[in-house]
Design an enzyme around this catalytic site. Sequence first.
Site, PDB file in Angstrom:
ATOM      1  N   CYS A 186       0.905  -1.172   0.013  1.00  0.00           N
ATOM      2  CA  CYS A 186      -0.136   0.071  -0.066  1.00  0.00           C
ATOM      3  C   CYS A 186       0.865   1.110  -0.115  1.00  0.00           C
ATOM      4  O   CYS A 186       0.372   2.208  -0.415  1.00  0.00           O
ATOM      5  CB  CYS A 186      -1.065   0.121   1.307  1.00  0.00           C
ATOM      6  N   CYS A 188      -0.730  -1.822   5.687  1.00  0.00           N
ATOM      7  CA  CYS A 188      -1.170  -3.575   5.337  1.00  0.00           C
ATOM      8  C   CYS A 188      -0.168  -4.126   6.036  1.00  0.00           C
ATOM      9  O   CYS A 188      -0.769  -5.524   6.052  1.00  0.00           O
ATOM     10  CB  CYS A 188      -1.495  -3.541   3.797  1.00  0.00           C
ATOM     11  N   ALA A 210      -6.455 -11.961  -6.583  1.00  0.00           N
ATOM     12  CA  ALA A 210      -7.145 -11.475  -7.665  1.00  0.00           C
ATOM     13  C   ALA A 210      -8.503 -11.437  -7.466  1.00  0.00           C
ATOM     14  O   ALA A 210      -9.168 -10.258  -7.718  1.00  0.00           O
ATOM     15  CB  ALA A 210      -6.918 -12.126  -8.816  1.00  0.00           C
ATOM     16  N   PHE A 211      -9.229 -12.325  -6.970  1.00  0.00           N
ATOM     17  CA  PHE A 211     -10.706 -12.534  -6.838  1.00  0.00           C
ATOM     18  C   PHE A 211     -11.638 -11.570  -7.868  1.00  0.00           C
ATOM     19  O   PHE A 211     -12.591 -11.064  -7.636  1.00  0.00           O
ATOM     20  CB  PHE A 211     -11.183 -11.420  -5.578  1.00  0.00           C
ATOM     21  N   GLN A 255     -10.051 -21.773   1.613  1.00  0.00           N
ATOM     22  CA  GLN A 255     -10.681 -20.931   0.627  1.00  0.00           C
ATOM     23  C   GLN A 255     -12.226 -20.722   1.158  1.00  0.00           C
ATOM     24  O   GLN A 255     -12.638 -19.484   0.987  1.00  0.00           O
ATOM     25  CB  GLN A 255     -11.075 -21.938  -0.611  1.00  0.00           C
ATOM     26  N   GLU A 300     -15.701 -19.769  -4.078  1.00  0.00           N
ATOM     27  CA  GLU A 300     -16.591 -18.707  -3.715  1.00  0.00           C
ATOM     28  C   GLU A 300     -17.529 -18.585  -2.942  1.00  0.00           C
ATOM     29  O   GLU A 300     -18.405 -17.646  -2.575  1.00  0.00           O
ATOM     30  CB  GLU A 300     -17.106 -18.368  -5.158  1.00  0.00           C
TER      31      GLU A 300
END
Length: 1373
Positions: free
Chosen positions: A73, A78, A841-842, A1239, A1306
Amino acid sequence: MTLHFAPEQGTTREFRSLKDQRKSFGMSQHSIMDELVFFVNGRKVREQNADPETMLLPYLRRTLRLTGTKYGCGGGGCGACTVMISKYNALEKKIIHFSVNACLTPLCMLYGAAVTTVEGIGSTRTRIHPVQERIAKAHGSQCGFCTPGMVMSMYTLLRNNPTPSTAQLQQSLAGNLCRCTGYRPIVDAFRTFCTASICCQQGGPGTSCLLGKAEQDGSSTETMDGDQDVCSQLFKADDFLPLDDTQELIFPPELMLMEEKLEKRTLVFRGERVMWIVPANLVELLEMKSQYPKAPLLVGNTNIGPNMKFKGAFHPVMIHPANVSELNSVQFTDEGLRLGAACSLSHMKDVLVKAIAEIATEKTEIFQALVKQLCVLGGEQIRNMASLGGNIVSGSPTSDLNPILAATNCILELVSRERRRVIHLDENFFVGFGKTALMPEEVLLSILIPYSRKWQLVSAFRQASRRENAFSIVNSGMQVVFKDETRVIAELRMFFGGVGPTTVCAKRCCKELINRSWDEDLLSQACELLLEEISLPNSAPGGSVEFRRTLTISFFYKFYLQVWQRLQQLLSKEDLFAADIPERHRSATSPLLVELPRGLQKFQPVSWDQLQGDPVGQPVAHLSAIKHTTGEAIYCDDIPSQEGELFLALVTSSRAHAKIVSIDAVEALKLPGVVDIITVQDVPGKNKVNMPFDMEEIFCMSEVTCVGHIICGIVANNQVCAKMAAAAVKIIYEDLEPLILTLEDAIQHKSFFGRRKLENGNVDAAFEKVDQQLEGQIHIGGQEHFYMETHNVLVIPKGEDGEIEIICSIQHPKNAQTVVADVLGIPFNRVTVRVKRIGGAFGGKVAKASKIAAIAAVAAHKTGCSVRCVLERGEDMLISGGRHPFLGRYKVGYMTDGRIIAVELTCYCNGGNDLDATLEILEQALLNMDSGYYIPHLHLTGFACKTNLPSNTAFRAFGQPQAIAITESWITDVASKCNLSAEKVREINLYRGKESCTLCKTIFDSRNQLRCWNECLESASYHNRKIAVEEFNKLNRWKKRGISVVPLKKTVGFSIPCLNQAGALLQVYVDGSVLLTHGGTEMGQGLHTKILQIASHELKIPMSAIHLNETSTGTVPNTSPTAASFSTDLNGMAVKAACQTLLQRLEPFMHDNPKGTWKDWVKEAFMNKVSLSTTGFFKGEDLSVDWEKGEGNGASYFIFGASCSEVEIDCLTGDHKNIRTDIIIDAGSSINPAVDIGQIEGAFSQGLGLFTMEELKYSPKGVLYTRGPSQYKIPAVCDIPEQLNVSLLSGSKNPKAIYSSKGVGESAVLAGCSVLYAIKDAITAARRETGLTGNFTLNSPSTPEQIRMACVDQFTKMVPVSAPESTPWAINV
């Protein structure tokens, strides 16, 4: 549009010498400069030309090539750049170790220091450190970008205390952010170093604590809840290396000698623009301050540094008083504690904590209030560097310490060359924003914090958007002194932060209350006086005016109760007014204490007959985990600079909707080191290209349609020069109308990209037959991806046949290849895109990365040089977009027993200025609006709104979190109207049976959803805890608990048919080693790890024999994006196909030599000229929906689950803590339970942020305010539920995917919704206290402001509502 460039010689690609650059800044070449001497990882560094503007981070990464320390950052928010600094204290004869943010640490500050980076504590080439080993083997690393910072924070803690407590662990991690893991595995790994474990106290008398065992082992091999086929052993603590402090790097003896023997002298370091002075003593300091009165004193750079970086502040001279002993002194006097102004906040905290333990309680009231604030002020790295004096003289209106220091009449000692004076820190000290009463030549020498006395009571309050490491929204310091043996006020002082340009004194209110008795009449009058005196305009910076004003009187009420309780103790006699305060009101005085997260993880063990060594189904650690922890994992920006490499900085629009009149780069191109400007005129091919979802411009042509729209770029010799030049480009605009920012704006102007409709049954007829109807709406705010690694790319022109190589942080290499080829006007086969790994990434690196790669490619094409582009965090957040804000308006028809018969819903999503993935996200939201419930009659309409914001894009779970939030809103509304629990209404309406039907008329088996629901209710002890919550709420007026359980149903698969394909390349070498490549990218989700497990299983060879190379369009062409939790399904099948093809070729040799080894068979095949290179391909099913007919199949399969969450809220401040969450997920037959559970926890954490704290704020002109971790808060370790239990549903099979697995990456984002509705449940209990029993809207995220203002009470009613016609500071988009 007019372009103004410098003359030809100014735009040629000339590289200017350092000497020329110095001359251009007017710095003398004959100035005296000292040599900077320090150590890094045990090696001496002698820097002859130390530049005060150079921070430690770029020096480590670019000069020393120690790239393990990451840029996250640039503002200390962070923790990705955490390193350890060690210094020798000659007076105390001891070595001090402390963690710092390398991005904020000036290089010149390191004289005489030893720096330790992650590379210095261990590596795979030598030995790994126990800290590195434990976080890797405990699955605490996913993308790995934050991991070196986590490692160094823990390492520093252990260097200071080899057996820390869990409280110390919690403090040490407060300054480190992780976007992937959800923190639980990190805490589990590091908890193994701690001395004490926290018992769950669920075992009962005489029984062992299951959770305690889990904390020691990181697992439990015992069966739980009677499950004989369930285990939870994710790692074995017994196998860990012991911590041996004799193996650590020693502090360099040379530095000890320097500190002890050499006489202190003034040091001077000069850079291109700045001079750094280190005075030898106080006399020289005052002389320097007299000579340079405007020069700031810089101790930790935690305030000046961010101001210089983000706000453009510039100081040609900076004074660093590290050697002035008086500024670091600690002295206890008869009056109190005198602290030198340069004392770090960490040191101050340690001194105060020790004093509190040793001094009589009545003398430490002020100390206790300060410690309360210090514990949550910044992270450990910030507290280690920031000074008490810097906190005071910076004059920040949100300082957490200044209100206490001012309220308690602390004394400041000021000195200059001419005089010494003593003043009180009071309302006269703060004279304006960032301004104090210090004279320019004065130095704050010390602060005297007085002892408190018996009848003096002090309290401190704060409310922030996150409990730790966040600026306060409002804070306060309050002191009252009573006349001896009475409750009559002799003195009252109250100061507030966050309600004005300075720390504000409620002087008039305090004066009015002197000689008053501490009673209810005083409370009422004090609140009225405070509101009159502390007023904010509706457009006040920071917004949230009503909330902030409410906090001022809520804080006073807390103070009122605290004082009342203390008076009862002090007066030690029957007090008439004591009976007036019910016991249940006293919960207002107790803080919400948060413990480190812990939990259980349950999964199905592998079959008893599985081959030994077969890794499928085993909790294998992430393939790169060890390299993450040692800093050896290479990310895009870690690649060494190429010869002649240039840096690209982007120039973006400052207007949301305007015509570009002219671009003037003349001054920018004159700056030293600048090479050229890159504009749309330099594009050799197409400027408008086909992105994954729609056509988009690479460079803005003539009309900007959002703030952050990319207009052009500047290339220079380095990043600093490029950034300075980009800021110097002058653009003239002509504003255009309309300016459309919010969803309401888009609705008003009918600004839509498109519309979608989905209908089942007959809604109109159903509404006529239902018992009741209701209407409502909910707004779900957007979300920033906040991947730890920002967008970056390195473009290398190969110089032959137009070939170009792109090394990029991207999820969709094929798209980058396509876009770059189109922009350059060359065939795809000349562009090779390579991806080794991505630091998170997401969904945010599917499309946007291609545009940045294309701009860098144009720059490389024009200059003929390699070009690197690394977005700073603020740029990334401004340009890249995020999750779509949604507005859902609904009408529901239902029966009085809770059955929902009909729903008519219209939703709007804010797509921004380009279409991007907006229509596809809208479609997914509509397809999943049932959210696990069977509703016979539905009519759903969705509008994709076009606005003047940066286009929003793909984000983990792709529209489905917004859908579940909308659905659960009307579920809770129906429950309220029917006087039923929300859980009852949910259960009544769940899908049931083997042949359920989706909204687009596809049959699916929903039986596992009901299993997940029932198991969640049971494992979470929902019904018992619901009773306990209700009992808690009866006993507490100002603290309320809520509990919620929600079903989860998540689709998996691409609804664009051509994306459901994958390829792989398998190559076997004569020594038996295997090289494997596939089309997916590794971004922390463990894809490569699972792929290796699959290949190992198929080939029946150890994973160690297989090497998985980078993803490259040169090896596997035409890849699909790594997204939608579908990449293992696709690429795993392709790898399996390649393995089976190879095994078929080897079968004859295996048949002829059944006792041979893998190497024997491979060698024999080679000798017989059999190809040992093969490809694999998988063609997935065609998934699509006909939106005209409302029919089709939009999913390959479903992930089912359930989540139960319990929270506690503070009704007076809006603060909340997450007590416990239980998640059950149907993961099929998990290929890797550790990866899948990781996850799930990480996705849940992201959903927790979406629904409770992550708030994007835009100005009425479309400017994004929240451009970094200081303004935008993602969950930290303090926000994770204290107990987080995750179970994978046992016995589940999925015939649609490899080895019956499911893609779960997800699904658990949706589980965050259970926290939102647990908060709503708690708010409902609070509203009942004031007779409010009807439905109410709780928008997402449920920030402290949302919670506090929904808990309507006598205090919220006192605050006037803002005038609707006034211009707000921020808007809700």
